[in-house]
Design an enzyme around this catalytic site. Structure first.
Site, short mmCIF file in Angstrom:
data_model
loop_
_atom_site.label_atom_id
_atom_site.label_comp_id
_atom_site.label_asym_id
_atom_site.label_seq_id
_atom_site.Cartn_x
_atom_site.Cartn_y
_atom_site.Cartn_z
CG ASN A 191 -7.08 -4.15 -12.70
OD1 ASN A 191 -7.65 -3.52 -13.59
ND2 ASN A 191 -6.20 -5.11 -12.96
NE ARG A 192 -9.11 3.44 -8.41
CZ ARG A 192 -8.66 3.97 -9.54
NH1 ARG A 192 -7.68 3.38 -10.21
NH2 ARG A 192 -9.18 5.08 -10.01
CG LEU A 193 -6.66 -5.57 -7.08
CD1 LEU A 193 -6.38 -6.92 -7.72
CD2 LEU A 193 -7.56 -5.74 -5.84
#
Length: 214
Positions: A191-193
């Protein structure tokens, strides 16, 4: 124009947590380097991008090969009269970056470059194959030439001249040691975290460790 907006990948292979990192970045770099080697999928794990500020004021990045790292920093070798060499002489603040897509990691190093000792440069040059030694002498790196034939003819002349002789390191060729001032480790996450941990060198030579938002 090709639209790349649908190029996506989910990063899920590992994590980077404060509970599992050493107090200094070289130890973590060493761990990541060997984990990348063991994981496979990278042809040259020691390939890195060196970015400098050129004499024209523009940044420029190019890929070179890391040849040694230790508690002092990172060493690579080049022609001191090349574009990168002249840029480093004028401004020794450089950036190194490593990207290891197979294991979804990258490392960014901000550091100060200095020439290695002549002994270190001599020892590495002596370890190279003769063809690489002669190539270093033949190439006036970064200078304009009329054709490839110029290089090939110069190499041929050098091969004849040094046949049966020891090939000495030219004074214009040698190593740079990059002493790190800041090292950032990036681990891809879902999730691009992503995980981003930054080490910054302090006045007492300890390292301040901080997490950055992805």
């Amino acid at each position: 124009m090709k639209d790349l907006s649908d190029y996506r990948k989910s990063y899920e292979k590992s994590e980077l947590l404060e509970s599992n990192i050493p107090e200094d970045p070289i130890n973590l770099f060493n761990r990541w380097f060997h984990e990348t080697e063991d994981f496979g999928g990278v042809d040259e794990v020691n390939a890195m991008t060196v970015s400098t500020i050129g004499l024209d004021g523009f940044p420029k990045a190019r890929v070179v090969l890391l040849k040694k790292f230790n508690e002092e920093g990172f060493i690579f070798y080049t022609n001191y009269n090349s574009e990168k060499g002249k840029a480093i002489d004028a401004n020794p603040n450089v950036c190194l970056s490593f990207f290891w897509p197979s294991i979804e990691r990258q490392v960014i190093v901000k550091g100060i470059a200095e020439k290695t000792s002549e002994i270190i440069s001599d020892n590495y040059f002596d370890s190279r194959p003769d063809g690489s030694k002669l190539g270093a002498i033949a190439s006036d790196q970064s200078r304009v030439i009329s054709s490839r034939a110029v290089l090939e003819e110069k190499l041929k002349d050098l091969e004849q001249f040094y046949e049966g002789k020891e090939i000495p390191r030219p004074k214009f060729w040698g190593g740079y040691l990059i002493r790190p001032q800041e090292v950032e480790f990036w681990q891809g996450r879902p999730n691009r975290l992503h995980d981003r941990i930054r080490y910054q060198l302090q006045d007492d030579y300890s390292w301040k460790i901080e997490r950055l938002s992805s």
